[in-house]
Design a protein around this motif. Structure first.
Motif, PDB file in Angstrom:
ATOM      1  N   LEU A 148       0.836  -1.204   0.000  1.00  0.00           N
ATOM      2  CA  LEU A 148       0.000   0.000   0.000  1.00  0.00           C
ATOM      3  C   LEU A 148       0.870   1.252   0.000  1.00  0.00           C
ATOM      4  CD1 LEU A 148      -2.770   1.366   0.180  1.00  0.00           C
ATOM      5  CD2 LEU A 148      -2.621   1.170   2.671  1.00  0.00           C
ATOM      6  N   ASN A 149       1.905   1.257   0.824  1.00  0.00           N
ATOM      7  CA  ASN A 149       2.804   2.419   0.873  1.00  0.00           C
ATOM      8  C   ASN A 149       3.483   2.660  -0.472  1.00  0.00           C
ATOM      9  OD1 ASN A 149       2.242   2.966   3.567  1.00  0.00           O
ATOM     10  ND2 ASN A 149       3.901   1.672   4.321  1.00  0.00           N
ATOM     11  N   ASN A 150       3.867   1.577  -1.141  1.00  0.00           N
ATOM     12  CA  ASN A 150       4.499   1.710  -2.465  1.00  0.00           C
ATOM     13  C   ASN A 150       3.520   2.281  -3.482  1.00  0.00           C
ATOM     14  OD1 ASN A 150       6.910   0.651  -1.517  1.00  0.00           O
ATOM     15  ND2 ASN A 150       6.425  -1.444  -2.115  1.00  0.00           N
ATOM     16  N   MET A 151       2.261   1.863  -3.399  1.00  0.00           N
ATOM     17  CA  MET A 151       1.260   2.371  -4.335  1.00  0.00           C
ATOM     18  C   MET A 151       0.993   3.858  -4.088  1.00  0.00           C
ATOM     19  SD  MET A 151      -2.476   0.840  -5.414  1.00  0.00           S
ATOM     20  CE  MET A 151      -3.251   0.998  -3.813  1.00  0.00           C
ATOM     21  N   ILE A 152       0.934   4.247  -2.829  1.00  0.00           N
ATOM     22  CA  ILE A 152       0.732   5.655  -2.472  1.00  0.00           C
ATOM     23  C   ILE A 152       1.861   6.508  -3.043  1.00  0.00           C
ATOM     24  CG2 ILE A 152       0.750   7.274  -0.537  1.00  0.00           C
ATOM     25  CD1 ILE A 152      -0.690   5.074   1.104  1.00  0.00           C
ATOM     26  N   LYS A 153       3.089   6.003  -2.923  1.00  0.00           N
ATOM     27  CA  LYS A 153       4.255   6.732  -3.424  1.00  0.00           C
ATOM     28  C   LYS A 153       4.267   6.772  -4.945  1.00  0.00           C
ATOM     29  CE  LYS A 153       9.321   6.805  -3.103  1.00  0.00           C
ATOM     30  NZ  LYS A 153      10.514   6.128  -2.513  1.00  0.00           N
ATOM     31  N   GLU A 154       3.963   5.646  -5.590  1.00  0.00           N
ATOM     32  CA  GLU A 154       4.018   5.565  -7.052  1.00  0.00           C
ATOM     33  C   GLU A 154       3.025   6.505  -7.723  1.00  0.00           C
ATOM     34  OE1 GLU A 154       3.359   2.257 -10.643  1.00  0.00           O
ATOM     35  OE2 GLU A 154       3.525   1.612  -8.554  1.00  0.00           O
ATOM     36  N   TYR A 155       1.833   6.623  -7.153  1.00  0.00           N
ATOM     37  CA  TYR A 155       0.799   7.442  -7.775  1.00  0.00           C
ATOM     38  C   TYR A 155       0.695   8.842  -7.171  1.00  0.00           C
ATOM     39  CZ  TYR A 155      -0.719   3.249 -10.222  1.00  0.00           C
ATOM     40  OH  TYR A 155      -0.758   2.142 -11.035  1.00  0.00           O
ATOM     41  N   GLY A 156       1.630   9.189  -6.298  1.00  0.00           N
ATOM     42  CA  GLY A 156       1.671  10.535  -5.750  1.00  0.00           C
ATOM     43  C   GLY A 156       0.432  10.925  -4.978  1.00  0.00           C
ATOM     44  N   MET A 157       0.000  10.075  -4.065  1.00  0.00           N
ATOM     45  CA  MET A 157      -1.257  10.309  -3.360  1.00  0.00           C
ATOM     46  C   MET A 157      -1.060  10.991  -2.019  1.00  0.00           C
ATOM     47  SD  MET A 157      -3.281   6.770  -4.165  1.00  0.00           S
ATOM     48  CE  MET A 157      -3.850   6.401  -5.831  1.00  0.00           C
ATOM     49  N   ASN A 158      -1.953  11.916  -1.728  1.00  0.00           N
ATOM     50  CA  ASN A 158      -1.962  12.609  -0.447  1.00  0.00           C
ATOM     51  C   ASN A 158      -2.966  11.911   0.461  1.00  0.00           C
ATOM     52  OD1 ASN A 158      -1.826  14.439   1.656  1.00  0.00           O
ATOM     53  ND2 ASN A 158      -3.204  15.906   0.664  1.00  0.00           N
ATOM     54  N   VAL A 159      -2.479  11.087   1.377  1.00  0.00           N
ATOM     55  CA  VAL A 159      -3.338  10.251   2.213  1.00  0.00           C
ATOM     56  C   VAL A 159      -3.886  11.038   3.397  1.00  0.00           C
ATOM     57  CG1 VAL A 159      -3.401   8.230   3.722  1.00  0.00           C
ATOM     58  CG2 VAL A 159      -2.194   8.124   1.542  1.00  0.00           C
ATOM     59  N   THR A 160      -5.206  10.971   3.592  1.00  0.00           N
ATOM     60  CA  THR A 160      -5.857  11.631   4.717  1.00  0.00           C
ATOM     61  C   THR A 160      -6.279  10.638   5.801  1.00  0.00           C
ATOM     62  OG1 THR A 160      -8.004  11.476   3.584  1.00  0.00           O
ATOM     63  CG2 THR A 160      -6.713  13.489   3.252  1.00  0.00           C
ATOM     64  N   TYR A 161      -6.294   9.351   5.455  1.00  0.00           N
ATOM     65  CA  TYR A 161      -6.725   8.332   6.413  1.00  0.00           C
ATOM     66  C   TYR A 161      -6.162   6.997   5.957  1.00  0.00           C
ATOM     67  CZ  TYR A 161      -9.896   5.097   8.856  1.00  0.00           C
ATOM     68  OH  TYR A 161     -10.407   4.094   9.616  1.00  0.00           O
ATOM     69  N   LYS A 162      -5.686   6.196   6.919  1.00  0.00           N
ATOM     70  CA  LYS A 162      -5.125   4.888   6.592  1.00  0.00           C
ATOM     71  C   LYS A 162      -5.485   3.903   7.684  1.00  0.00           C
ATOM     72  CE  LYS A 162      -0.676   2.683   5.566  1.00  0.00           C
ATOM     73  NZ  LYS A 162       0.786   2.883   5.537  1.00  0.00           N
ATOM     74  N   HIS A 163      -5.796   2.684   7.278  1.00  0.00           N
ATOM     75  CA  HIS A 163      -6.270   1.703   8.261  1.00  0.00           C
ATOM     76  C   HIS A 163      -5.949   0.289   7.801  1.00  0.00           C
ATOM     77  CE1 HIS A 163      -8.624   0.435  11.695  1.00  0.00           C
ATOM     78  NE2 HIS A 163      -9.404  -0.325  10.938  1.00  0.00           N
ATOM     79  N   GLY A 164      -5.769  -0.608   8.744  1.00  0.00           N
ATOM     80  CA  GLY A 164      -5.552  -2.014   8.443  1.00  0.00           C
ATOM     81  C   GLY A 164      -6.663  -2.860   9.038  1.00  0.00           C
ATOM     82  N   TRP A 165      -6.981  -3.971   8.407  1.00  0.00           N
ATOM     83  CA  TRP A 165      -8.060  -4.820   8.907  1.00  0.00           C
ATOM     84  C   TRP A 165      -7.846  -6.225   8.379  1.00  0.00           C
ATOM     85  CZ3 TRP A 165     -10.562  -4.871  12.988  1.00  0.00           C
ATOM     86  CH2 TRP A 165     -11.816  -5.457  13.159  1.00  0.00           C
ATOM     87  N   VAL A 166      -8.801  -7.100   8.624  1.00  0.00           N
ATOM     88  CA  VAL A 166      -8.729  -8.462   8.108  1.00  0.00           C
ATOM     89  C   VAL A 166     -10.033  -8.788   7.376  1.00  0.00           C
ATOM     90  CG1 VAL A 166      -7.123  -9.351   9.831  1.00  0.00           C
ATOM     91  CG2 VAL A 166      -9.599  -9.401  10.285  1.00  0.00           C
ATOM     92  N   ILE A 167      -9.975  -9.808   6.544  1.00  0.00           N
ATOM     93  CA  ILE A 167     -11.145 -10.267   5.820  1.00  0.00           C
ATOM     94  C   ILE A 167     -11.274 -11.768   6.030  1.00  0.00           C
ATOM     95  CG2 ILE A 167      -9.869 -10.640   3.666  1.00  0.00           C
ATOM     96  CD1 ILE A 167     -12.371  -9.653   2.191  1.00  0.00           C
ATOM     97  N   ALA A 168     -12.496 -12.237   6.210  1.00  0.00           N
ATOM     98  CA  ALA A 168     -12.734 -13.654   6.501  1.00  0.00           C
ATOM     99  C   ALA A 168     -13.197 -14.375   5.245  1.00  0.00           C
ATOM    100  CB  ALA A 168     -13.789 -13.789   7.601  1.00  0.00           C
ATOM    101  N   LEU A 169     -12.468 -15.403   4.860  1.00  0.00           N
ATOM    102  CA  LEU A 169     -12.817 -16.191   3.679  1.00  0.00           C
ATOM    103  C   LEU A 169     -13.103 -17.643   4.072  1.00  0.00           C
ATOM    104  CD1 LEU A 169     -10.158 -14.858   1.146  1.00  0.00           C
ATOM    105  CD2 LEU A 169     -12.541 -14.162   1.342  1.00  0.00           C
ATOM    106  N   ASP A 170     -13.343 -18.471   3.066  1.00  0.00           N
ATOM    107  CA  ASP A 170     -13.546 -19.911   3.260  1.00  0.00           C
ATOM    108  C   ASP A 170     -14.801 -20.232   4.063  1.00  0.00           C
ATOM    109  OD1 ASP A 170     -11.184 -20.663   1.854  1.00  0.00           O
ATOM    110  OD2 ASP A 170     -10.021 -20.070   3.602  1.00  0.00           O
ATOM    111  N   TYR A 171     -15.935 -19.868   3.509  1.00  0.00           N
ATOM    112  CA  TYR A 171     -17.225 -20.173   4.125  1.00  0.00           C
ATOM    113  C   TYR A 171     -17.560 -21.660   4.051  1.00  0.00           C
ATOM    114  CZ  TYR A 171     -22.269 -21.013   3.823  1.00  0.00           C
ATOM    115  OH  TYR A 171     -23.521 -21.543   3.957  1.00  0.00           O
ATOM    116  N   ASP A 172     -17.129 -22.346   3.008  1.00  0.00           N
ATOM    117  CA  ASP A 172     -17.548 -23.713   2.707  1.00  0.00           C
ATOM    118  C   ASP A 172     -17.383 -24.647   3.917  1.00  0.00           C
ATOM    119  OD1 ASP A 172     -18.503 -25.820   1.319  1.00  0.00           O
ATOM    120  OD2 ASP A 172     -16.870 -25.968  -0.112  1.00  0.00           O
TER     121      ASP A 172
END
Length: 298
Positions: A148-172
């Motif tokens: 994410l940090n590399n993408m922010i730098k590559e596209y010259g983005m001015n970040v106002t908010y940043k957050h980390g989280w998790v996603i739950a997969l494998d319902y089967d």
């Protein structure tokens, strides 16, 4: 429209008229709370369940309060206390996202950039005055954050908010209800295994949970999209036996007809109905047919 790119093959690109519908989560969540309060629901802010006593039908909150229930709906996300109490199995994967004002103008186009090292993808979604950017994949949190940090730098983005989280997969294989407890949304792993999207299934499962409680739907039929989720998970697993990651799949599609690619993407995103003729086939035959749909040439 949506543009699909591969991190390793920047010269290859697939653009399709496949709309991705988005919403402002802060505004949406506030609307839901206000709607609940207008119906007389006792809404408690900054409060979460910390313990479940299903034998006596009450939960304990982080404030130490005991709340009795006739039915308990677990909609407390991928780190669900209620799902854990039920012994519900799920795999958690990291993601990181941010709000940014970017020099790179996305207009009304959504960007999805596949990267096989992530076993996932990076995204840039226009949301009015800002761009929602993020990274998710089946790898470790540190790698996700660095990407994410590399993408922010590559596209010259001015970040106002940043957050980390998790996603739950494998319902089967999971049963999202037990006695008078029902799980909804991310707490039940009701997430598209290909895209990671979950808001639609969360809303739909919430409605259907109410129908089960009200006797309008059998618990054995809950959720109504169970077969689709299981089907997509089997499809993904069969796919990854042939490919290292989804990025290879997208690259193959980019080399062939856009019409075929768009049809395939709609299948992956869950918009196409399950073909009746796929059901009696074994995994090998399903994979062969799917590769024909994609347009892969041996």
């Amino acid at each position: 429209k949506t543009r699909f790119l591969c991190q390793k093959y920047r010269d290859k690109e697939l653009t399709v008229k496949l709309p991705i519908l988005m919403l402002e989560r802060d505004t949406f969540d506030t609307m839901l709370m206000e709607r609940c309060e207008s119906y007389g629901v006792d809404v408690r802010y900054a409060t979460r369940a910390t313990k479940v006593h299903s034998g006596k039908n009450y939960i304990v909150t982080n404030h130490g309060d005991k709340i009795q229930y006739d039915y308990l709906i677990g909609a407390d996300g991928p780190l669900s206390i209620i799902a854990k109490h039920m012994g519900y199995r799920m795999k958690l994967y990291p993601l990181a996202y941010a709000k940014a004002k970017s020099k790179f103008d996305t207009g009304d186009t959504s960007y999805v950039i596949f990267d096989k090292t992530l076993k996932g993808y990076l995204w840039m979604f226009p949301k009015g005055k800002y761009t929602n950017i993020g990274v998710g994949g089946e790898t470790n949190g540190e790698y996700i954050n660095n990407s994410l940090n590399n993408m922010i730098k590559e596209y010259g983005m001015n970040v106002t908010y940043k957050h980390g989280w998790v996603i739950a997969l494998d319902y089967d294989g999971n049963v999202p209800h037990k006695d008078n407890i029902i799980l909804c949304g991310d707490a039940a792993s009701f997430v598209n295994p290909v895209t990671g999207e979950g808001i639609y299934n969360a809303m739909k499962s919430g409605r259907e949970a109410g129908m089960v409680i009200n006797g309008e739907m059998a618990a054995s039929d809950y959720p109504s999209f169970s077969d689709r989720l299981k089907y997509m998970e089997r499809l993904k697993k069969a796919f990854l036996k042939e490919y290292e990651s989804e990025s290879d799949v997208i690259l193959d599609m980019a080399l062939h007809k856009v019409e075929i690619s768009e049809r395939t993407l709609r299948l992956m995103f869950g918009d196409e109905p399950i073909k009746k003729e796929l059901e009696p086939m074994n995994d090998k035959k399903k994979l062969e047919l799917y590769k024909k749909i994609v347009g892969v040439i041996e």
